[in-house]
Design an enzyme around this catalytic site. Structure first.
Site, PDB file in Angstrom:
ATOM      1  N   ARG A   1      -8.449   5.177  12.123  1.00 37.66           N
ATOM      2  CA  ARG A   1      -7.430   4.831  11.129  1.00 37.66           C
ATOM      3  C   ARG A   1      -7.817   5.521   9.831  1.00 37.66           C
ATOM      4  O   ARG A   1      -9.005   5.618   9.520  1.00 37.66           O
ATOM      5  CB  ARG A   1      -7.415   3.315  10.900  1.00 37.66           C
ATOM      6  CG  ARG A   1      -6.985   2.525  12.107  1.00 37.66           C
ATOM      7  CD  ARG A   1      -5.497   2.572  12.254  1.00 37.66           C
ATOM      8  NE  ARG A   1      -5.117   3.062  13.560  1.00 37.66           N
ATOM      9  CZ  ARG A   1      -3.958   3.629  13.828  1.00 37.66           C
ATOM     10  NH1 ARG A   1      -3.077   3.811  12.891  1.00 37.66           N
ATOM     11  NH2 ARG A   1      -3.670   4.036  15.020  1.00 37.66           N
TER      12      ARG A   1
ATOM     13  N   ASN B   1       1.069  -1.404  12.185  1.00 35.41           N
ATOM     14  CA  ASN B   1       0.134  -2.336  11.532  1.00 35.41           C
ATOM     15  C   ASN B   1       0.176  -3.715  12.182  1.00 35.41           C
ATOM     16  O   ASN B   1      -0.863  -4.344  12.386  1.00 35.41           O
ATOM     17  CB  ASN B   1       0.456  -2.466  10.040  1.00 35.41           C
ATOM     18  CG  ASN B   1      -0.154  -1.341   9.227  1.00 35.41           C
ATOM     19  OD1 ASN B   1      -0.908  -0.522   9.745  1.00 35.41           O
ATOM     20  ND2 ASN B   1       0.172  -1.309   7.948  1.00 35.41           N
TER      21      ASN B   1
ATOM     22  N   GLU C   1       5.035   2.791  10.608  1.00 34.04           N
ATOM     23  CA  GLU C   1       3.798   2.325   9.953  1.00 34.04           C
ATOM     24  C   GLU C   1       3.720   0.797   9.959  1.00 34.04           C
ATOM     25  O   GLU C   1       2.681   0.224  10.288  1.00 34.04           O
ATOM     26  CB  GLU C   1       3.739   2.815   8.501  1.00 34.04           C
ATOM     27  CG  GLU C   1       3.626   4.325   8.328  1.00 34.04           C
ATOM     28  CD  GLU C   1       2.379   4.919   8.945  1.00 34.04           C
ATOM     29  OE1 GLU C   1       1.424   4.179   9.200  1.00 34.04           O
ATOM     30  OE2 GLU C   1       2.367   6.135   9.197  1.00 34.04           O
TER      31      GLU C   1
END
Ligand SMILES: Nc1ncnc2c1ncn2[C@@H]1O[C@H](COP(=O)(O)OP(=O)(O)OP(=O)(O)O)[C@@H](O)[C@H]1O
Ligand SMILES: [Mg+2]
Lengths: 121, 149
Positions: free
Chosen positions: B107, B53, B49
């Site tokens: 997303r 990002n 994650e």
């Protein structure tokens, strides 16, 4: 990640094997959107039995396909989600939005019975 | 083994094919604490994650550097993921579940929520125009101990 797509009666069965992250989510999205564009209002079943990893990018690509197909009047289900991804499907809410089934046969039956008879690929 | 401290650093380009590499390296490093399969899976997901990002949000269409530092101290694993990208203006909003600045890219705005849930401690520092550092800590309840209890 391996993406296998086959037609099972009126259902497009998408079998995923390996790791579904951002890198592979892009490939999956491109491949699926091409397939779905030619048959927008059908049913799609994701068999996740072969997944060894999934993060929010996987959640995003599955939800994105769900929204598209649902908006066009189609149906989506997931089956055989392995234990290793159960935490992410719960926390992300995915398992509350898309119907989840343990067995592929039950998911297929759900999708086939729910489809109006005229709506076919 | 329990009281030893050790450290590693990994620097990668912000390319999506590096996501799997980064999470596997951190998981291999954490393996020294004898984590359970669930703990390994949580660590891999949280690292994925943070790195994703940095690739998607911090650098957008450019390629930049991402630095991943990890520390083992007793049974604690610390992971820091740093980028020198666009930074985050409103951290409070960014951390809200379901908030995403890129809904058009499929997303769902769950990355920070997942990091928070899968790790024991989680914090973000960011400076707009300068970059972002995510710090995560997980206590490893090593397999051998789980069996003993
Ligand atoms: N490293 C970063 N640099 C700049 N902005 C960031 C960074 N990390 C997160 N953000 C901002 O915080 C928001 C929330 O991040 P989060 O990971 O929770 O959701 P997301 O990445 O948008 O969606 P998902 O993780 O579910 O795919 C992002 O949409 C982005 O605007
Ligand atoms: Mg994210």
């Amino acid at each position: 990640m391996k993406i296998e797509i086959e037609q099972r009666q009126a259902v497009l069965l998408v079998r995923l094997t390996g790791e579904l992250d951002h890198h592979h989510a892009e490939q999956l999205r491109e491949k699926l959107d091409r397939e779905i564009a030619s048959r927008p209002s059908g049913a799609v079943l994701f068999n996740l039995g072969g997944l060894t990893f999934m993060d929010s990018s996987g959640v995003g690509v599955l939800l994105g396909r769900y929204r598209k197909i649902d908006a066009a009047g189609g149906r989506v289900a997931v089956c055989e989600a392995p234990a290793v991804i159960s935490r992410i499907t719960e926390i992300s809410g995915l398992a509350r939005i898309i119907p989840f089934f343990d067995r592929e046969a039950d998911a297929l039956q759900h999708l086939l019975l729910g489809l109006p008879s005229k709506r076919r690929f | 083994m329990g009281s030893s401290r050790t450290f590693m650093k990994l620097e990668i380009e912000s390319l999506s094919e590096n996501e799997a590499f980064a999470r596997v390296v951190v998981a291999a490093f954490a393996a020294r604490l004898d984590p359970t399969l669930e703990e390994i899976s949580d660590i891999k997901t949280a690292v994925s994650e943070a790195v994703t990002n940095a690739i998607i949000h911090a650098y957008e269409d450019k390629v930049g550097l991402i630095c991943i530092r990890s520390y083992l101290d007793g049974n604690l694993l610390t992971v820091e993921v740093e980028d020198w990208g666009i930074g985050i203006d409103d951290l409070e909003k960014a951390r809200e579940p379901l908030y995403t600045s890129k809904p058009e890219l499929d997303r769902s705005g769950m990355g920070f929520t997942i990091m928070e849930n899968f790790m024991d401690e989680f914090s973000v520092r960011s400076a707009p125009g300068k970059g972002t550092v995510v710090t995560m800590v997980k206590e490893i309840r090593s397999k051998s101990k789980v069996k003993e209890n």
